[in-house]
Design an enzyme around this catalytic site. Structure first.
Site, PDB file in Angstrom:
ATOM      1  N   MET A  35       9.181-120.345 -27.036  1.00  0.00           N
ATOM      2  CA  MET A  35       9.714-121.626 -27.516  1.00  0.00           C
ATOM      3  C   MET A  35       9.286-122.755 -26.582  1.00  0.00           C
ATOM      4  O   MET A  35       9.897-123.832 -26.575  1.00  0.00           O
ATOM      5  CB  MET A  35      11.233-121.565 -27.613  1.00  0.00           C
ATOM      6  N   ALA A  37       8.510-124.884 -22.968  1.00  0.00           N
ATOM      7  CA  ALA A  37       9.144-125.098 -21.657  1.00  0.00           C
ATOM      8  C   ALA A  37       8.754-123.931 -20.755  1.00  0.00           C
ATOM      9  O   ALA A  37       9.600-123.274 -20.140  1.00  0.00           O
ATOM     10  CB  ALA A  37      10.659-125.244 -21.776  1.00  0.00           C
ATOM     11  N   LEU A  38       7.460-123.697 -20.699  1.00  0.00           N
ATOM     12  CA  LEU A  38       6.947-122.477 -20.068  1.00  0.00           C
ATOM     13  C   LEU A  38       7.198-122.461 -18.568  1.00  0.00           C
ATOM     14  O   LEU A  38       7.150-123.487 -17.897  1.00  0.00           O
ATOM     15  CB  LEU A  38       5.443-122.359 -20.352  1.00  0.00           C
ATOM     16  N   ALA A  40       7.080-119.394 -14.992  1.00  0.00           N
ATOM     17  CA  ALA A  40       6.311-118.237 -14.501  1.00  0.00           C
ATOM     18  C   ALA A  40       6.651-116.953 -15.260  1.00  0.00           C
ATOM     19  O   ALA A  40       5.812-116.049 -15.351  1.00  0.00           O
ATOM     20  CB  ALA A  40       6.554-118.062 -13.001  1.00  0.00           C
ATOM     21  N   HIS A  42       7.196-116.682 -18.550  1.00  0.00           N
ATOM     22  CA  HIS A  42       6.290-116.684 -19.709  1.00  0.00           C
ATOM     23  C   HIS A  42       4.866-116.349 -19.264  1.00  0.00           C
ATOM     24  O   HIS A  42       4.147-115.609 -19.928  1.00  0.00           O
ATOM     25  CB  HIS A  42       6.264-118.069 -20.366  1.00  0.00           C
ATOM     26  N   GLN A  66      17.429-119.914 -35.099  1.00  0.00           N
ATOM     27  CA  GLN A  66      18.050-118.971 -34.164  1.00  0.00           C
ATOM     28  C   GLN A  66      19.078-119.640 -33.261  1.00  0.00           C
ATOM     29  O   GLN A  66      19.633-119.006 -32.373  1.00  0.00           O
ATOM     30  CB  GLN A  66      16.991-118.220 -33.353  1.00  0.00           C
ATOM     31  N   LYS A 154      13.709-109.671 -20.346  1.00  0.00           N
ATOM     32  CA  LYS A 154      14.766-110.650 -20.073  1.00  0.00           C
ATOM     33  C   LYS A 154      15.703-110.769 -21.282  1.00  0.00           C
ATOM     34  O   LYS A 154      16.916-110.874 -21.135  1.00  0.00           O
ATOM     35  CB  LYS A 154      14.105-111.999 -19.754  1.00  0.00           C
ATOM     36  N   GLN A 158      16.846-108.701 -27.940  1.00  0.00           N
ATOM     37  CA  GLN A 158      15.814-109.243 -28.837  1.00  0.00           C
ATOM     38  C   GLN A 158      14.624-108.267 -28.933  1.00  0.00           C
ATOM     39  O   GLN A 158      14.127-107.991 -30.023  1.00  0.00           O
ATOM     40  CB  GLN A 158      15.344-110.592 -28.298  1.00  0.00           C
ATOM     41  N   SER A 191      14.104-120.828 -19.271  1.00  0.00           N
ATOM     42  CA  SER A 191      13.946-122.263 -19.569  1.00  0.00           C
ATOM     43  C   SER A 191      15.275-122.987 -19.401  1.00  0.00           C
ATOM     44  O   SER A 191      15.313-124.188 -19.153  1.00  0.00           O
ATOM     45  CB  SER A 191      13.450-122.463 -21.003  1.00  0.00           C
TER      46      SER A 191
HETATM   47  P1  AMP Z   1      11.563-118.033 -24.896  1.00  0.00           P
HETATM   48  O1  AMP Z   1      10.596-119.165 -24.772  1.00  0.00           O
HETATM   49  O2  AMP Z   1      12.806-118.189 -24.082  1.00  0.00           O
HETATM   50  O3  AMP Z   1      11.821-117.649 -26.335  1.00  0.00           O
HETATM   51  O4  AMP Z   1      10.826-116.778 -24.247  1.00  0.00           O
HETATM   52  C1  AMP Z   1       9.584-116.359 -24.721  1.00  0.00           C
HETATM   53  C2  AMP Z   1       9.310-114.968 -24.204  1.00  0.00           C
HETATM   54  O5  AMP Z   1       9.282-114.993 -22.781  1.00  0.00           O
HETATM   55  C3  AMP Z   1      10.401-113.968 -24.611  1.00  0.00           C
HETATM   56  O6  AMP Z   1       9.794-112.728 -24.977  1.00  0.00           O
HETATM   57  C4  AMP Z   1      11.208-113.857 -23.355  1.00  0.00           C
HETATM   58  O7  AMP Z   1      11.891-112.624 -23.248  1.00  0.00           O
HETATM   59  C5  AMP Z   1      10.144-113.987 -22.296  1.00  0.00           C
HETATM   60  N1  AMP Z   1      10.719-114.372 -21.002  1.00  0.00           N
HETATM   61  C6  AMP Z   1      11.565-115.404 -20.756  1.00  0.00           C
HETATM   62  N2  AMP Z   1      11.946-115.407 -19.458  1.00  0.00           N
HETATM   63  C7  AMP Z   1      11.338-114.351 -18.871  1.00  0.00           C
HETATM   64  C8  AMP Z   1      11.339-113.799 -17.551  1.00  0.00           C
HETATM   65  N3  AMP Z   1      12.055-114.348 -16.577  1.00  0.00           N
HETATM   66  N4  AMP Z   1      10.589-112.700 -17.315  1.00  0.00           N
HETATM   67  C9  AMP Z   1       9.856-112.137 -18.312  1.00  0.00           C
HETATM   68  N5  AMP Z   1       9.816-112.600 -19.588  1.00  0.00           N
HETATM   69  C10 AMP Z   1      10.543-113.687 -19.866  1.00  0.00           C
END
Ligand code: AMP
Length: 285
Positions: A35, A37-38, A40, A42, A66, A154, A158, A191
């Site tokens: 989503m 707001a990348l 480390a 991501h 969601q 994380k 999901q 994020s």
């Molecule tokens: P999001 O942008 O929050 O939907 O996350 C996108 C993907 O990055 C999802 O598969 C998350 O589980 C993964 N992700 C988010 N934070 C972390 C983290 N700290 N370590 C590993 N993967 C992550």
């Protein structure tokens, strides 16, 4: 590959043109849905994607379906140019940036409901959340048609929901989990961490500390209940408002009372107005 080569794509035609070319050349395509707001965390998924395939597609879409009505959809951070700079640096091949008119065109009327691992935990606290996730991920998988898609541990529930769905619906995609990337003090990168005040940020690693202590002891415990109660009190004492702290089967996410098979300790807790989630493996000893 030069760092100029990130394709920025906003139409299905252009996406299919690029992925079709790669597929015809026999290259393995890996999708990393995000989503934006990348951070480390991501980027660790992008790195893993580069290890397991030749072409890396990162999707960025803040999925409205969601988020609950009182959640942070409207204030969710949107920083596209910074995200693209990070993806260029990480040498991703394609940023897939579908607009809402592609994801939910007028008249859109389909939703995917996954049972099993959606039950309890965040599934109960965020009604409709996993249905929104399953629906948007199904669309992204069909748009990109990757060989492999990577999801962070994380968001462990999901990951299990998506694996269940892909298995149940015979979708030809290999869904893999990637371990959680943490700050040096143990806080899982997210994020939403940017919502924490400096005082809250200082307290936040206590969630991981309490969980790591419990996870170590749960592996040998005859009954999880008393340890989970102890963990909840420790979190409250540290200033959290815990929503759940539960032991689940690591594969099915069914509730378990002991870790006689590989299990997972999962938690969600508010710190001020910020909701943090985390999880850790529990290995039977
Ligand atoms: P999001 O942008 O929050 O939907 O996350 C996108 C993907 O990055 C999802 O598969 C998350 O589980 C993964 N992700 C988010 N934070 C972390 C983290 N700290 N370590 C590993 N993967 C992550």
């Amino acid at each position: 590959m030069s760092d100029q080569s990130l394709l920025r794509v906003g139409s299905i035609e252009a996406l299919r043109e690029a992925t079709g070319r790669w597929r015809a050349a026999g290259e393995t395509i890996v999708l990393v849905p995000t989503m934006g707001a990348l951070h480390a965390g991501h980027l660790s998924l992008v790195e893993e994607a580069k290890r397991v395939g030749q072409r890396v597609v990162v999707s960025i879409f803040v999925n409205p379906t969601q988020f609950g009505p009182n959640e942070d959809f409207s204030r969710y951070p949107r920083v596209l140019e910074a995200d693209l700079a990070l993806l260029r640096e990480a040498q991703a091949d394609l940023a897939w940036l579908p607009g809402v008119e592609i994801m939910y065109p007028e008249g859109f009327a389909t939703r995917i409901e996954v049972g099993g691992p959606s039950g309890g935990l965040c599934g109960d606290l965020r009604p409709g959340h996993f249905s929104g996730v399953a629906t948007v991920v199904t669309k992204l998988l069909h748009q990109v048609q990757p060989d492999i898609a990577l999801f962070g541990e994380k968001d462990f529930q999901q990951l299990k929901v998506i694996q269940r769905m892909v298995h149940d619906l015979d979708m030809p995609f290999d869904i893999r989990g990637v371990p959680t990337l943490r700050e040096p003090d143990g806080l899982a990168l997210s994020s939403r961490n940017r919502y924490l005040s400096p005082e809250e940020r200082a307290k936040a690693p206590e969630l991981h500390r309490v969980m790591a202590d419990l996870a170590g002891r749960l592996g040998a415990a005859a009954a999880a209940g008393p340890l989970l109660c102890e963990g909840l009190s420790a979190l409250e004492t540290a200033g959290f408002r815990p929503q759940y702290l539960e032991l689940r089967d690591a594969e099915t996410l069914a509730s378990v009372t002991t870790a006689s098979r590989p299990a997972r300790l999962l938690a969600a807790a508010y710190l001020g107005n910020t909701r943090l989630i985390d999880n850790l493996p529990v290995t039977p000893v």
